[in-house]
Design a protein around this motif. Sequence first.
Motif, PDB file in Angstrom:
ATOM      1  N   GLU A 132       0.850  -1.185   0.000  1.00 21.93           N
ATOM      2  CA  GLU A 132       0.000   0.000   0.000  1.00 21.93           C
ATOM      3  C   GLU A 132       0.887   1.237   0.000  1.00 21.93           C
ATOM      4  OE1 GLU A 132      -3.338   0.462  -0.287  1.00 21.93           O
ATOM      5  OE2 GLU A 132      -3.368  -1.697  -0.693  1.00 21.93           O
ATOM      6  N   ILE A 133       0.584   2.161  -0.870  1.00 20.59           N
ATOM      7  CA  ILE A 133       1.352   3.403  -0.947  1.00 20.59           C
ATOM      8  C   ILE A 133       0.446   4.530  -0.476  1.00 20.59           C
ATOM      9  CG2 ILE A 133       2.521   5.019  -2.481  1.00 20.59           C
ATOM     10  CD1 ILE A 133       3.293   2.567  -4.187  1.00 20.59           C
ATOM     11  N   ASN A 134       0.827   5.148   0.625  1.00 17.18           N
ATOM     12  CA  ASN A 134       0.034   6.259   1.155  1.00 17.18           C
ATOM     13  C   ASN A 134       0.931   7.440   1.509  1.00 17.18           C
ATOM     14  OD1 ASN A 134       1.235   5.057   3.337  1.00 17.18           O
ATOM     15  ND2 ASN A 134      -0.671   4.277   4.205  1.00 17.18           N
ATOM     16  N   THR A 135       2.026   7.562   0.780  1.00 16.53           N
ATOM     17  CA  THR A 135       2.944   8.685   0.956  1.00 16.53           C
ATOM     18  C   THR A 135       3.176   9.323  -0.407  1.00 16.53           C
ATOM     19  OG1 THR A 135       5.142   9.312   1.744  1.00 16.53           O
ATOM     20  CG2 THR A 135       4.948   7.157   0.731  1.00 16.53           C
ATOM     21  N   ASN A 136       3.708  10.531  -0.410  1.00 20.45           N
ATOM     22  CA  ASN A 136       3.899  11.226  -1.690  1.00 20.45           C
ATOM     23  C   ASN A 136       5.301  11.041  -2.269  1.00 20.45           C
ATOM     24  OD1 ASN A 136       5.290  12.793   0.119  1.00 20.45           O
ATOM     25  ND2 ASN A 136       4.370  14.734  -0.518  1.00 20.45           N
ATOM     26  N   ARG A 137       6.097  10.113  -1.694  1.00 23.12           N
ATOM     27  CA  ARG A 137       7.429   9.808  -2.229  1.00 23.12           C
ATOM     28  C   ARG A 137       7.711   8.322  -2.032  1.00 23.12           C
ATOM     29  NH1 ARG A 137      11.922  13.212   0.166  1.00 23.12           N
ATOM     30  NH2 ARG A 137      11.607  14.715  -1.440  1.00 23.12           N
ATOM     31  N   ILE A 138       8.232   7.704  -3.079  1.00 24.18           N
ATOM     32  CA  ILE A 138       8.659   6.312  -2.978  1.00 24.18           C
ATOM     33  C   ILE A 138       9.953   6.141  -3.777  1.00 24.18           C
ATOM     34  CG2 ILE A 138       6.368   5.317  -2.614  1.00 24.18           C
ATOM     35  CD1 ILE A 138       6.362   4.486  -5.582  1.00 24.18           C
ATOM     36  N   ILE A 139      10.761   5.190  -3.355  1.00 23.61           N
ATOM     37  CA  ILE A 139      11.942   4.816  -4.127  1.00 23.61           C
ATOM     38  C   ILE A 139      11.642   3.465  -4.744  1.00 23.61           C
ATOM     39  CG2 ILE A 139      14.364   4.150  -4.040  1.00 23.61           C
ATOM     40  CD1 ILE A 139      14.809   6.260  -1.933  1.00 23.61           C
ATOM     41  N   ILE A 140      11.838   3.376  -6.051  1.00 21.50           N
ATOM     42  CA  ILE A 140      11.569   2.128  -6.762  1.00 21.50           C
ATOM     43  C   ILE A 140      12.832   1.654  -7.465  1.00 21.50           C
ATOM     44  CG2 ILE A 140       9.115   2.574  -7.135  1.00 21.50           C
ATOM     45  CD1 ILE A 140       9.936   3.369 -10.037  1.00 21.50           C
ATOM     46  N   LYS A 141      12.892   0.363  -7.669  1.00 21.72           N
ATOM     47  CA  LYS A 141      13.965  -0.231  -8.464  1.00 21.72           C
ATOM     48  C   LYS A 141      13.334  -0.761  -9.744  1.00 21.72           C
ATOM     49  CE  LYS A 141      17.391  -3.818  -8.789  1.00 21.72           C
ATOM     50  NZ  LYS A 141      17.776  -5.150  -8.362  1.00 21.72           N
TER      51      LYS A 141
END
Length: 126
Positions: free
Chosen positions: A10-19
């Motif tokens: 679940e993504i509930n933030t405005n920043r993510i790091i993806i590979k």
Amino acid sequence: TNLNALPEKEINTNRIIIKMSSPLVVRNHNRETKKDWYYSYETEPEFSKFLKINIEEQMHSEGLDKGLLKNFEIIPVDAKKTVIKNYGLKLEVSLGYFLLKGNPELLSYLYKAGMGAKRPSGFRIV
């Protein structure tokens, strides 16, 4: 014979790091000349500009609100440019880790559906 569904993050933030587990393909298609140009993260600002256009077209075809893309940013963290062959064409693409900033609903959608051009050919992000 068995299928195990992995839990979705679940993504509930405005920043993510993806590979990127497969190359991120960013394409600019000129409908008049029927020519394509491909960009890696090294070709800023075209990379970000045309990635947003690619995502906007993707969202339009899915019936999603393009307003979600308003504050979207992609920032290379530990990325590299590479060239791949796809149907005999050499494409400039990006691999590695990227920071995505934007609306949590958009980030969640991109995480699940993938982003960029050539997704139906198997080029997805995670």
